[in-house]
Design a protein around this motif. Structure first.
Motif, short mmCIF file in Angstrom:
data_model
loop_
_atom_site.label_atom_id
_atom_site.label_comp_id
_atom_site.label_asym_id
_atom_site.label_seq_id
_atom_site.Cartn_x
_atom_site.Cartn_y
_atom_site.Cartn_z
N ALA A 7 0.83 -1.21 0.00
CA ALA A 7 0.00 0.00 0.00
C ALA A 7 0.86 1.25 0.00
CB ALA A 7 -0.93 0.00 1.21
N PHE A 8 1.96 1.23 0.76
CA PHE A 8 2.88 2.37 0.83
C PHE A 8 3.44 2.71 -0.55
CE2 PHE A 8 7.30 3.86 1.39
CZ PHE A 8 7.07 5.02 2.12
N ILE A 9 3.87 1.68 -1.29
CA ILE A 9 4.45 1.90 -2.61
C ILE A 9 3.40 2.42 -3.58
CG2 ILE A 9 5.55 0.77 -4.58
CD1 ILE A 9 6.76 -1.22 -2.53
N LEU A 10 2.21 1.86 -3.55
CA LEU A 10 1.16 2.29 -4.48
C LEU A 10 0.73 3.73 -4.19
CD1 LEU A 10 -1.01 -0.96 -4.68
CD2 LEU A 10 0.62 -0.09 -6.37
N ILE A 11 0.62 4.08 -2.91
CA ILE A 11 0.26 5.46 -2.55
C ILE A 11 1.38 6.41 -2.98
CG2 ILE A 11 -0.14 7.04 -0.62
CD1 ILE A 11 -1.53 4.66 0.80
N ALA A 12 2.63 6.00 -2.76
CA ALA A 12 3.77 6.83 -3.19
C ALA A 12 3.74 7.05 -4.70
CB ALA A 12 5.09 6.19 -2.77
N ALA A 13 3.40 5.99 -5.45
CA ALA A 13 3.32 6.12 -6.91
C ALA A 13 2.25 7.13 -7.31
CB ALA A 13 3.02 4.75 -7.54
N ALA A 14 1.10 7.09 -6.63
CA ALA A 14 0.03 8.04 -6.93
C ALA A 14 0.48 9.46 -6.62
CB ALA A 14 -1.22 7.68 -6.13
N LEU A 15 1.23 9.64 -5.52
CA LEU A 15 1.73 10.97 -5.17
C LEU A 15 2.69 11.50 -6.24
CD1 LEU A 15 2.42 10.52 -1.34
CD2 LEU A 15 0.71 12.01 -2.37
N VAL A 16 3.58 10.63 -6.72
CA VAL A 16 4.53 11.07 -7.73
C VAL A 16 3.83 11.38 -9.05
CG1 VAL A 16 6.64 10.50 -8.98
CG2 VAL A 16 6.37 9.74 -6.63
N LEU A 17 2.81 10.61 -9.39
CA LEU A 17 2.06 10.91 -10.61
C LEU A 17 1.40 12.28 -10.53
CD1 LEU A 17 1.16 9.85 -13.38
CD2 LEU A 17 -0.89 8.95 -12.28
N LEU A 18 0.94 12.66 -9.34
CA LEU A 18 0.32 13.97 -9.16
C LEU A 18 1.32 15.10 -9.40
CD1 LEU A 18 -2.24 15.56 -8.24
CD2 LEU A 18 -1.33 15.42 -5.90
N MET A 19 2.60 14.81 -9.28
CA MET A 19 3.62 15.84 -9.49
C MET A 19 3.59 16.38 -10.92
SD MET A 19 6.83 14.14 -7.43
CE MET A 19 7.99 15.42 -7.89
N THR A 20 3.23 15.55 -11.89
CA THR A 20 3.24 16.04 -13.27
C THR A 20 2.14 17.06 -13.54
OG1 THR A 20 4.32 14.01 -14.02
CG2 THR A 20 3.24 15.35 -15.70
N VAL A 100 6.84 -1.44 -10.67
CA VAL A 100 6.71 -0.96 -12.05
C VAL A 100 5.93 0.35 -12.08
CG1 VAL A 100 5.69 -1.44 -14.31
CG2 VAL A 100 6.89 -3.26 -13.08
N ALA A 101 4.82 0.39 -11.36
CA ALA A 101 3.99 1.60 -11.33
C ALA A 101 4.75 2.77 -10.71
CB ALA A 101 2.72 1.32 -10.53
N PHE A 102 5.46 2.51 -9.63
CA PHE A 102 6.22 3.56 -8.96
C PHE A 102 7.27 4.16 -9.89
CE2 PHE A 102 9.73 4.76 -5.95
CZ PHE A 102 9.07 5.83 -5.35
N GLN A 103 8.02 3.29 -10.57
CA GLN A 103 9.07 3.78 -11.45
C GLN A 103 8.51 4.45 -12.71
OE1 GLN A 103 12.38 4.10 -11.30
NE2 GLN A 103 12.41 3.43 -9.17
N ALA A 104 7.32 4.05 -13.13
CA ALA A 104 6.69 4.70 -14.29
C ALA A 104 6.50 6.19 -14.05
CB ALA A 104 5.35 4.05 -14.60
N THR A 105 6.11 6.54 -12.83
CA THR A 105 5.86 7.95 -12.52
C THR A 105 7.14 8.76 -12.54
OG1 THR A 105 6.01 7.56 -10.11
CG2 THR A 105 3.84 7.32 -11.15
N PHE A 106 8.28 8.14 -12.22
CA PHE A 106 9.57 8.83 -12.32
C PHE A 106 9.89 9.15 -13.78
CE2 PHE A 106 9.86 7.74 -8.05
CZ PHE A 106 11.07 8.09 -7.47
N ALA A 107 9.66 8.18 -14.65
CA ALA A 107 9.93 8.40 -16.08
C ALA A 107 9.09 9.54 -16.61
CB ALA A 107 9.65 7.12 -16.85
N ILE A 108 7.82 9.59 -16.23
CA ILE A 108 6.91 10.62 -16.72
C ILE A 108 7.36 12.01 -16.30
CG2 ILE A 108 4.56 11.53 -16.47
CD1 ILE A 108 3.64 8.55 -16.32
N ILE A 109 7.63 12.19 -15.01
CA ILE A 109 7.96 13.53 -14.51
C ILE A 109 9.31 13.99 -15.05
CG2 ILE A 109 9.02 12.66 -12.37
CD1 ILE A 109 7.00 15.92 -12.69
N THR A 110 10.25 13.07 -15.25
CA THR A 110 11.57 13.47 -15.78
C THR A 110 11.44 14.05 -17.17
OG1 THR A 110 12.61 11.71 -14.48
CG2 THR A 110 13.91 12.69 -16.26
N VAL A 111 10.69 13.38 -18.03
CA VAL A 111 10.49 13.89 -19.39
C VAL A 111 9.76 15.23 -19.36
CG1 VAL A 111 9.40 13.45 -21.62
CG2 VAL A 111 10.55 11.59 -20.39
#
Length: 422
Positions: A7-20, A100-111
């Motif tokens: 749950a921690f990782i999935l919530i963190a992924a959602a937070l990072v996606l919100l960064m974009t 996979v989901a967590f790292q996807a959000t890193f790729a998105i925000i970097t670009v």
């Protein structure tokens, strides 16, 4: 399987996606009113394109397992499309797809970060082509350099990215980049500098001519970025533990200090602290603490924030002295801030920093990591951008730039204050 950590990782992924979307507001408020749709669409375009590419093959390149190399193209084809990751291995702490989901959000925000350097003058289609190619040949491999690691049954590193673990073989100490100072911020900042040089200056470029059209948007964007950054930094621990808590506290302390330092520099230099300065200072501090958030005592995080806020506030002036038009200060904040945070660890990283019990080795490997990513990203981004400019064209016509490119590129206006058709 640990459901709490999952749950921690999935919530963190959602937070990072919100960064974009937060970045879209931050960047959107900084451009002129007739370019706000174009600016925000480059962030949302990155969400769509990189999200798809990550599932199709991005993850397979970035995390090629034991076959990881400097250029990780010898990927396991079973990883393409993630079909091999649908099942959770026996005894795994969390499902592979959560990572996979967590790292996807890193790729998105970097670009998306790169787009700030070409505001007010870039074609959306050309940007999307650049984003797809750059992610494929730069971000995905660099993510492998930094984030690709695994443990053998005895707890030793079985394989790993050469930056974080490969250097350990050569020097006895690996570079520290907990959440992406090199892979995200130096990487994006170097690419932004390359594109700024390829596209050239905006019409009438000089200090004071291009002012933010909506500072409240900038503050909203910075707030969303700061909120999402807790997922970025604390989430990189991949477990709800003490290290995540340390990263969380440092993600409060460093940007708070950087915000104050930026405002102080503005007050001394220009006579007035600004809202855009407060937002920019917070982001500079967030950038600097990203690689260091799990390796510093909070007091050293505050010092890092003060340094990053002050230096970045001065660094954004370099574009006027050196003549490159980095529209929204991606270079001054992300490249400079990323370098500060990465190199700072060479002095203050717990146990290995030069001034806290270690020697100069940590500083050496931090510098190798930082400048390897900077040079690789800059050169490849320049080549890609130059090729696009010479073929399909990357920059809009000067008359469209002056008029504002929202209606030309997207057929929309950011602000329709009256219904002219009524």
């Amino acid at each position: 399987m640990d459901q709490g950590n999952t749950a921690f990782i999935l919530i963190a992924a959602a937070l990072v996606l919100l960064m974009t979307p937060g970045l879209a507001f931050f960047y959107g408020g900084l451009v002129k009113a007739k370019s706000v749709i174009s600016m925000m669409m480059m962030s949302f375009g990155a969400m769509g394109l990189i999200g798809v590419l990550w599932v199709l093959y991005g993850y397979a390149i970035a995390f090629p397992g034991a076959e990881g190399t400097i250029f990780p193209w010898a990927i396991d084809t079973s990883a393409l499309g993630l079909s091999s990751l649908l099942e959770t291995p026996e005894g795994a702490a969390y499902p592979p797809l959560a990572f996979v989901a967590f790292q996807a959000t890193f790729a998105i925000i970097t670009v998306a970060l790169v787009s700030g350097a070409i505001a007010d003058r870039a074609k959306f289609g050309a940007w999307m082509v650049f984003a797809g190619i750059w992610a494929t040949v730069v971000y995905f491999p660099v993510a492998s350099w930094v984030f690709n690691f695994g443990l053998a049954e005895d707890g030793s590193f079985a394989y790993g990215g050469w930056i974080t673990h490969g250097l350990q073989t050569a020097f006895g100490v690996g570079a520290i980049d907990f959440a992406g100072g090199t892979a995200v911020h130096i990487n994006a900042g170097a690419a932004a500098l390359a594109l700024a040089l390829v596209l050239g200056k905006r019409v009438g470029f000089q200090k004071g001519v291009h002012v933010p059209h909506n500072p409240p948007f900038v503050l909203l964007g910075a707030g969303l970025l700061w909120f999402g950054w807790f997922g970025f930094n604390a989430g990189s621990e991949l477990a709800a533990d003490g290290t995540a808590a340390l990263a969380f506290v440092n993600t409060i302390a460093a940007p708070a200090a950087a915000l104050l330092a930026w405002l102080l520099v503005e007050k001394i230099k220009d006579g007035k602290p600004t809202s855009v300065g407060a937002a920019s200072g917070a982001v500079a501090g967030l950038v600097a603490i990203t690689p260091a958030c799990a390796s510093l005592q909070p007091i050293w995080a505050i010092l890092l924030g003060l340094i990053a806020g002050a230096v970045c506030a001065l660094a954004i002036e370099l574009k006027f002295k050196w003549g490159f038009d980095d529209s929204l200060d991606v270079v001054g904040i992300h490249l400079v801030g990323g370098l500060i945070g990465t190199l700072y660890l060479g002095f203050f990283a717990n146990g290995t920093g030069l001034l806290v019990g270690g020697d100069a080795t940590q500083l050496l490997v931090q510098a190798i990591a930082a400048f390897a990513v900077l040079i690789y990203s800059f050169v490849i981004a320049y080549v890609i951008g130059f090729a696009i400019e010479k073929t399909m064209g990357f920059r809009v016509k000067n008359e469209d730039e002056i008029a504002g490119i929202d209606t030309v590129v997207h057929g929309e206006e950011g602000y329709v204050l009256a219904d002219t058709k009524a």
